[in-house]
Design an enzyme around this catalytic site. Structure first.
Site, PDB file in Angstrom:
ATOM      1  N   ASN A   9       0.869  -1.172   0.000  1.00  0.00           N
ATOM      2  CA  ASN A   9       0.000   0.000   0.000  1.00  0.00           C
ATOM      3  C   ASN A   9       0.908   1.224   0.000  1.00  0.00           C
ATOM      4  O   ASN A   9       1.466   1.582   1.025  1.00  0.00           O
ATOM      5  CB  ASN A   9      -0.885  -0.050   1.254  1.00  0.00           C
ATOM      6  CG  ASN A   9      -1.800   1.153   1.373  1.00  0.00           C
ATOM      7  OD1 ASN A   9      -1.787   2.052   0.540  1.00  0.00           O
ATOM      8  ND2 ASN A   9      -2.587   1.167   2.429  1.00  0.00           N
ATOM      9  N   ARG A  94      -2.730  -2.022  -3.294  1.00  0.00           N
ATOM     10  CA  ARG A  94      -3.888  -1.150  -3.138  1.00  0.00           C
ATOM     11  C   ARG A  94      -3.756  -0.019  -4.156  1.00  0.00           C
ATOM     12  O   ARG A  94      -2.742   0.680  -4.183  1.00  0.00           O
ATOM     13  CB  ARG A  94      -3.890  -0.574  -1.738  1.00  0.00           C
ATOM     14  CG  ARG A  94      -5.013   0.389  -1.542  1.00  0.00           C
ATOM     15  CD  ARG A  94      -4.977   0.997  -0.181  1.00  0.00           C
ATOM     16  NE  ARG A  94      -6.197   1.721   0.047  1.00  0.00           N
ATOM     17  CZ  ARG A  94      -6.502   2.254   1.212  1.00  0.00           C
ATOM     18  NH1 ARG A  94      -5.696   2.114   2.225  1.00  0.00           N
ATOM     19  NH2 ARG A  94      -7.621   2.914   1.353  1.00  0.00           N
ATOM     20  N   HIS A 182     -12.644   3.825  -0.087  1.00  0.00           N
ATOM     21  CA  HIS A 182     -12.581   2.937   1.097  1.00  0.00           C
ATOM     22  C   HIS A 182     -13.247   1.594   0.823  1.00  0.00           C
ATOM     23  O   HIS A 182     -13.652   0.882   1.739  1.00  0.00           O
ATOM     24  CB  HIS A 182     -13.243   3.559   2.343  1.00  0.00           C
ATOM     25  CG  HIS A 182     -12.436   4.637   2.998  1.00  0.00           C
ATOM     26  ND1 HIS A 182     -13.007   5.755   3.544  1.00  0.00           N
ATOM     27  CD2 HIS A 182     -11.100   4.760   3.202  1.00  0.00           C
ATOM     28  CE1 HIS A 182     -12.063   6.530   4.054  1.00  0.00           C
ATOM     29  NE2 HIS A 182     -10.889   5.945   3.855  1.00  0.00           N
ATOM     30  N   ARG A 242      -9.149  16.782   5.696  1.00  0.00           N
ATOM     31  CA  ARG A 242     -10.037  17.149   4.574  1.00  0.00           C
ATOM     32  C   ARG A 242     -11.394  17.572   5.125  1.00  0.00           C
ATOM     33  O   ARG A 242     -11.849  17.019   6.120  1.00  0.00           O
ATOM     34  CB  ARG A 242     -10.216  15.949   3.630  1.00  0.00           C
ATOM     35  CG  ARG A 242      -8.970  15.599   2.834  1.00  0.00           C
ATOM     36  CD  ARG A 242      -9.110  14.256   2.147  1.00  0.00           C
ATOM     37  NE  ARG A 242      -8.390  13.205   2.844  1.00  0.00           N
ATOM     38  CZ  ARG A 242      -8.547  11.903   2.636  1.00  0.00           C
ATOM     39  NH1 ARG A 242      -9.434  11.468   1.761  1.00  0.00           N
ATOM     40  NH2 ARG A 242      -7.838  11.022   3.315  1.00  0.00           N
ATOM     41  N   GLU A 379      -7.968  -4.250   5.481  1.00  0.00           N
ATOM     42  CA  GLU A 379      -7.888  -4.058   4.028  1.00  0.00           C
ATOM     43  C   GLU A 379      -6.798  -4.934   3.412  1.00  0.00           C
ATOM     44  O   GLU A 379      -6.931  -5.426   2.294  1.00  0.00           O
ATOM     45  CB  GLU A 379      -7.609  -2.582   3.722  1.00  0.00           C
ATOM     46  CG  GLU A 379      -8.780  -1.688   4.079  1.00  0.00           C
ATOM     47  CD  GLU A 379      -8.362  -0.272   4.428  1.00  0.00           C
ATOM     48  OE1 GLU A 379      -7.702  -0.074   5.476  1.00  0.00           O
ATOM     49  OE2 GLU A 379      -8.693   0.654   3.676  1.00  0.00           O
TER      50      GLU A 379
END
Ligand code: ADP
Length: 394
Positions: A9, A94, A182, A242, A379
């Site tokens: 990732n 990923r 996600h 964010r 994940e």
């Protein structure tokens, strides 16, 4: 020697990696996990732990050896081959964007790489970094199969309406769509629910991934039907740095004030959210430990808007049977879970303080009109499973 699957990732300043032993046809057990962070800074660091959490290596890397993601990938690759004494069976990556069509992980070839590179303008801060290690490994070790797993893929089950903004159709055709992100986390949650909580797994679920990035997803019968994130990972709920929801007019106003594209981009991705509101930090633990009015306001905003956005997803399913919290904040902070649930009293949602303090799995009372749960996301495991399935089909 046991075959392994490597999961990578890669972000702009770190490469995270996990290695799994293949124990059976579809069975994987974690062997080690690590990260090289501080890429492009003066103090890059490599840290690796085994599955028991013991440190295998922790050391600084010469800045010249980790000046960018391809460089850093070499450092990780060299450490891994020295440590493993053999190549992994395959490598899963990923990749943030799979575009409007890729609904499943895919084996990487040159045509796919070109297709994914063409999506970089849709995720300029993430996609190039995600693809850099794939290209380096393809050049150096072309015999190792690589698999790209997308954060957008799980959301490709959205309806035609969920996929749209209220803009002219030509913008939709040009790619202004609600991709959702996600997805690897939500796919894991949907899979985990089938095993751990089969009674609710096929129901109408709102899952909230509350980490550095924050989003929520409506999952019905194990499939995504709506997400709070859309065209980019900026939309929806407030995040670490964010803003989540923001009037597009505010961006026009910034331009009228003379701010350029890069300045606005930096502001929206790195200076807003909890960090911007509190003026202190994007780290939830620091804000929880602070008693300044700005920190308290940031937490109040976070809880309110997350609660509001999650309940809005109920409209996609005409109701909610279960709520699931996951990721750093969702898994670890009873206080934030309670602050969010306090906005749902009118809906008959009630948390049990003791269950909440123990992190569930069920954290709501028996009387609560909607069951509320905590499920740890994974994940990396989803990526490893997909990678194994593609290189060793059953
Ligand atoms: P990512 O993988 O996207 O970097 P994580 O899922 O690890 O993000 O979540 C990071 C967030 O989780 C940070 O804001 C961090 O402060 C928060 N977090 C981690 N542990 C706790 C805790 N015990 N209590 C509150 N917040 C926590």
């Amino acid at each position: 020697m046991t075959d392994t699957i490597l999961v990578i990732n890669a972000g702009s300043s770190s490469i995270k990696f996990h290695l799994y032993d293949i124990e059976g046809p579809q069975e994987l057990s974690p062997r080690l996990g690590g990260q090289l962070d501080g890429i492009g800074t003066r103090r890059p660091r490599l840290r690796v732990r085994n599955a028991a959490g013991e440190t295998l290596v922790e050391r600084e890397i010469a800045p010249g050896h980790a000046a960018d993601v391809p460089n850093a990938q070499e450092v990780v690759g060299t450490w891994l081959s020295g440590h493993l004494g053999g190549a992994p069976l395959a490598i899963g990556h990923r990749v943030v964007h799979g575009g409007p069509d890729l609904a499943e992980p895919v084996l990487v070839d040159d045509a796919l790489l070109a297709r994914l590179e063409a999506l970089s303008p849709l995720a300029p801060l993430h996609q190039p970094n995600n693809l850099a290690p794939i290209r380096v490994i393809r050049e150096r070790r072309p015999e190792i199969p690589q698999v790209a797993c997308f954060d957008t893929a799980f959301h490709r089950t959205h309806s035609d309406v969920a996929d749209r903004y209220a803009v002219p159709e030509r913008l939709y055709e040009q790619g202004v769509r609600r991709y959702g992100f996600h997805g690897l986390s939500y796919e894991y949650i949907a899979q985990r629910l089938k095993k751990a909580l089969p009674d609710i797994a096929m129901g109408r679920i709102v899952a909230a991934h509350l980490g550095s990035g924050v989003s929520a997803c409506a999952i019905h019968q194990g499939r995504s039907v709506d997400s709070t994130m859309g065209f980019t990972a900026l939309e929806g709920l407030p995040m670490g740095t964010r803003p989540g929801r923001l009037d597009a007019g505010a961006v026009l106003w910034m331009m009228e004030q003379g701010m350029g594209h890069d300045e606005i981009e930096h502001l929206l991705y790195y200076e807003c959210g909890l960090k911007g509101l509190s003026g202190i930090s994007n780290d939830m633990r620091e804000l929880l430990a602070s008693d300044t009015p700005a920190a308290r306001r940031a937490l109040a905003y976070f809880a309110w808007r997350v609660a509001e956005g999650m309940m809005g997803l109920g409209c996609a399913m005409n109701g909610i049977d279960a709520i699931v919290f996951t990721a750093g904040v969702g898994e670890n902070s009873p206080q934030i879970r309670q602050a969010i649930a306090d906005h749902w009293g009118w809906l008959g949602v009630e948390l049990d303080p003791e269950r909440n303090a123990r992190h569930g799995p069920r954290i709501s009372t028996e009387q609560s009109r909607i069951g509320v749960y905590v499920v740890r996301t994974n994940e990396e495991l989803i990526i490893a499973q997909h990678t194994l399935a593609l290189v060793r089909p059953q």
